[in-house]
Design an enzyme around this catalytic site. Structure first.
Site, mmCIF file in Angstrom:
data_model
loop_
_atom_site.group_PDB
_atom_site.id
_atom_site.type_symbol
_atom_site.label_atom_id
_atom_site.label_comp_id
_atom_site.label_asym_id
_atom_site.label_seq_id
_atom_site.Cartn_x
_atom_site.Cartn_y
_atom_site.Cartn_z
ATOM 1 N N ARG A 57 0.806 -1.223 0.000
ATOM 2 C CA ARG A 57 0.000 0.000 0.000
ATOM 3 C C ARG A 57 0.843 1.278 0.000
ATOM 4 O O ARG A 57 0.594 2.195 -0.774
ATOM 5 C CB ARG A 57 -0.906 0.052 1.244
ATOM 6 C CG ARG A 57 -2.207 -0.655 1.112
ATOM 7 C CD ARG A 57 -2.598 -1.239 2.449
ATOM 8 N NE ARG A 57 -1.639 -2.275 2.783
ATOM 9 C CZ ARG A 57 -1.760 -3.537 2.373
ATOM 10 N NH1 ARG A 57 -2.803 -3.899 1.693
ATOM 11 N NH2 ARG A 57 -0.827 -4.441 2.639
ATOM 12 N N THR A 58 1.811 1.345 0.886
ATOM 13 C CA THR A 58 2.497 2.623 1.081
ATOM 14 C C THR A 58 3.290 2.996 -0.173
ATOM 15 O O THR A 58 3.181 4.111 -0.682
ATOM 16 C CB THR A 58 3.414 2.546 2.312
ATOM 17 O OG1 THR A 58 2.655 2.060 3.408
ATOM 18 C CG2 THR A 58 3.977 3.911 2.659
ATOM 19 N N LYS A 86 26.862 -4.324 -1.341
ATOM 20 C CA LYS A 86 28.339 -4.247 -1.411
ATOM 21 C C LYS A 86 28.897 -3.494 -0.220
ATOM 22 O O LYS A 86 30.093 -3.209 -0.171
ATOM 23 C CB LYS A 86 28.756 -3.526 -2.699
ATOM 24 C CG LYS A 86 28.223 -4.139 -3.973
ATOM 25 C CD LYS A 86 28.606 -3.244 -5.166
ATOM 26 C CE LYS A 86 27.649 -3.415 -6.318
ATOM 27 N NZ LYS A 86 27.742 -2.301 -7.284
ATOM 28 N N ARG A 107 11.304 3.769 3.653
ATOM 29 C CA ARG A 107 10.871 2.751 4.629
ATOM 30 C C ARG A 107 12.086 1.890 4.935
ATOM 31 O O ARG A 107 12.789 1.445 4.017
ATOM 32 C CB ARG A 107 9.748 1.877 4.086
ATOM 33 C CG ARG A 107 9.499 0.664 4.989
ATOM 34 C CD ARG A 107 8.273 -0.107 4.618
ATOM 35 N NE ARG A 107 7.065 0.636 4.954
ATOM 36 C CZ ARG A 107 5.835 0.122 4.881
ATOM 37 N NH1 ARG A 107 5.661 -1.126 4.506
ATOM 38 N NH2 ARG A 107 4.787 0.852 5.204
ATOM 39 N N HIS A 135 4.934 5.927 11.600
ATOM 40 C CA HIS A 135 4.409 5.786 10.226
ATOM 41 C C HIS A 135 3.430 6.952 10.025
ATOM 42 O O HIS A 135 2.215 6.767 9.941
ATOM 43 C CB HIS A 135 3.716 4.426 10.080
ATOM 44 C CG HIS A 135 3.452 3.990 8.670
ATOM 45 N ND1 HIS A 135 3.544 4.827 7.575
ATOM 46 C CD2 HIS A 135 3.078 2.771 8.180
ATOM 47 C CE1 HIS A 135 3.247 4.139 6.478
ATOM 48 N NE2 HIS A 135 2.966 2.895 6.816
#
Ligand code: CP
Length: 311
Positions: A57-58, A86, A107, A135
């Site tokens: 969703r986000t 890396k 996120r 959030h």
């Protein structure tokens, strides 16, 4: 104060008036979010999606929001295909992204990572979930859903059900509920209660907060039942997760004594804590909640980054 050029790391970064402005702007965005009107607000703007944890969703609603505003996205959807494999640091990754894009949505599994990203880049950074931290854009769409359902954000009784320890959506939302003067009822397995410091902050704001372990009792006089998934990925020990898994479930029998207007919300994804039979009841607003993600995130992006308005 204008949101233009600002970061959004925590819901505490916004005043009550600023939240109200975003919600009012989100209502105006609805025809643009559905494609009935065209916006050029983000013409020639690029927004980087830096997702180091899974999301449906986000990420996709942010990408849809950018594109509905006329902008475009560059996206990291899987950290394993970046140069972080890396050994590149988050700091360097974000600093570099800031030279490719006009804003960064991040996120990341670590609490505090979005704050670190904001320090690494002079571009606006929007926190799309930092571990068990915050959030804030989810909270804005949660508030938009409540406002649509009740016409107000004040004087409601909101039950927060589930994983209140690790759940970042409830950490952000509880602050906003307190800010708008609604009551909070905490219902969780004992091991997954709201951290004491978070509760103290709510009480310091003057919020009425109480615990009610019995779900049937909790929802008897509730206006909103905000259900959350147990955050399996945050447990260090699988056996601890198994001890609480499946310990609550909202089904038709739980809702039998609820007020007719009780709104059942969930940030989604759900993992068994709301029975599918609830979907067809008038209580279920969680898919509407997910849909409001686009106009709410459009409003926010427009206020932080926008330029030319729609035709
Ligand atoms: N509500 C929410 O954050 O959903 P995703 O994890 O799918 O982005």
């Amino acid at each position: 104060m204008s949101l233009h050029g600002r970061d959004l790391i925590s819901i505490r970064d916004l005043s009550r008036e600023e939240i109200e402005d975003v919600l009012a702007a989100a209502k105006r965005m609805v025809p643009y979010a559905g494609g009935a009107k065209v916006s050029h607000s983000l013409d020639h703007k690029i927004v980087a999606m830096a997702f180091f944890e899974p999301s449906t969703r986000t990420r996709l609603s942010f990408e849809a929001a950018v594109q509905r505003l006329g902008g475009s996205c560059i996206t990291i959807a899987d950290a394993s295909v970046t140069s972080m494999r890396k050994g590149e640091s988050l700091h360097d990754t974000i600093r570099m992204l800031g030279s490719y894009a006009d804003a960064i949505v991040i996120r990341h599994p670590n609490e505090g990572s979005a704050r670190l990203a904001a320090r690494a880049s002079d571009r606006p950074v929007l926190n799309a979930g930092d571990g068990s931290g915050q959030h804030p854009t989810q909270t804005l769409l949660d508030l938009a859903t409540m406002q649509e359902a009740f016409g107000t954000l004040s004087g409601l009784r909101v039950v927060l059900l589930g994983d209140l320890k690790f759940g970042r959506t409830v950490h952000s939302l509880a602050h906003a509920i307190a800010l708008f003067g609604s009551d909070i009822v905490l219902t969780s397995p004992p091991a997954l209660g709201l951290p004491a410091q978070a509760r103290r902050q709510l009480e310091h704001m003057g919020a009425k907060v109480r615990e009610q372990a019995d779900l049937h009792e909790a929802i008897r006089d509730a206006d909103v039942l905000y259900v959350t998934r147990i955050q399996k990925e945050r447990f260090g020990d699988e056996s601890e997760y198994r001890r609480v898994a499946g310990s609550y479930r909202v089904d038709a029998s739980v809702l039998a004594d609820a007020k007719p207007r009780l709104a059942v919300m969930h940030p989604l994804p759900r993992a068994g804590e709301i029975a599918p039979e609830v979907d067809s009841t008038p209580h279920a607003v969680y898919f509407r909640q997910a849909a409001l993600a686009v106009p709410v995130r459009m409003a926010l992006l427009d206020m932080i980054l926008g330029g030319r308005k729609g035709d």
